[in-house]
Design a protein around this motif. Structure first.
Motif, short mmCIF file in Angstrom:
data_model
loop_
_atom_site.label_atom_id
_atom_site.label_comp_id
_atom_site.label_asym_id
_atom_site.label_seq_id
_atom_site.Cartn_x
_atom_site.Cartn_y
_atom_site.Cartn_z
N ARG A 78 7.66 1.98 12.01
CA ARG A 78 7.56 1.45 10.63
C ARG A 78 6.11 1.40 10.18
O ARG A 78 5.79 1.77 9.05
CB ARG A 78 8.20 0.06 10.55
N ASP A 79 5.22 0.93 11.08
CA ASP A 79 3.80 0.87 10.73
C ASP A 79 3.24 2.27 10.45
O ASP A 79 2.48 2.46 9.50
CB ASP A 79 3.00 0.20 11.85
N SER A 80 3.62 3.24 11.26
CA SER A 80 3.15 4.61 11.04
C SER A 80 3.64 5.16 9.71
O SER A 80 2.88 5.80 8.97
CB SER A 80 3.63 5.53 12.18
N VAL A 81 4.90 4.90 9.40
CA VAL A 81 5.46 5.38 8.13
C VAL A 81 4.74 4.70 6.96
O VAL A 81 4.40 5.36 5.96
CB VAL A 81 6.99 5.14 8.07
N ARG A 82 4.49 3.38 7.08
CA ARG A 82 3.76 2.68 6.01
C ARG A 82 2.38 3.29 5.80
O ARG A 82 1.95 3.52 4.66
CB ARG A 82 3.62 1.20 6.36
N ARG A 83 1.66 3.55 6.90
CA ARG A 83 0.32 4.15 6.78
C ARG A 83 0.40 5.53 6.14
O ARG A 83 -0.42 5.88 5.30
CB ARG A 83 -0.35 4.23 8.16
N MET A 84 1.40 6.31 6.52
CA MET A 84 1.55 7.64 5.92
C MET A 84 1.86 7.53 4.43
O MET A 84 1.32 8.30 3.62
CB MET A 84 2.66 8.43 6.62
#
Length: 98
Positions: A78-84
């Motif tokens: 989820r954090d990676s998707v948010r950053r992307m």
């Protein structure tokens, strides 16, 4: 699926279950429990209720460890998707300003 009665062997004991799971699924699960009972109980002795409880607690512990790993991985994803998404938004805003 309909419920039906299936007999499996867990730790050397016949157990009759009523389930919607397939015979193969139940036998595979019974084999996992039997294997864990063998790991926690003294060799060459019949399985006791205590050995079955120890096996259940050991399997529950494994489940909780795996659940924790899954939750950590989900948070990381989820954090990676948010950053992307932030990067995509920034890129789109930058291209809109040009």
């Amino acid at each position: 699926m309909h419920r039906r009665s299936v007999e499996v062997i867990v730790a050397g004991q016949k157990v009759k279950l009523v389930s919607t799971a397939t015979d193969d699924e139940l036998r595979a699960l019974a084999a996992i429990v039997s294997e864990r009972v063998e790991q926690v109980a003294p060799r060459g002795r019949p399985s006791t209720p205590q050995a079955l409880v120890l096996a259940a607690m050991s399997l529950a512990h494994d489940l909780e460890v795996e659940r924790g790993k899954r939750e950590a991985l989900e948070r990381k994803a989820r954090d990676s998707v948010r950053r992307m998404l932030v990067r995509v938004d920034q890129a789109l805003e930058g291209s809109a300003e040009r």
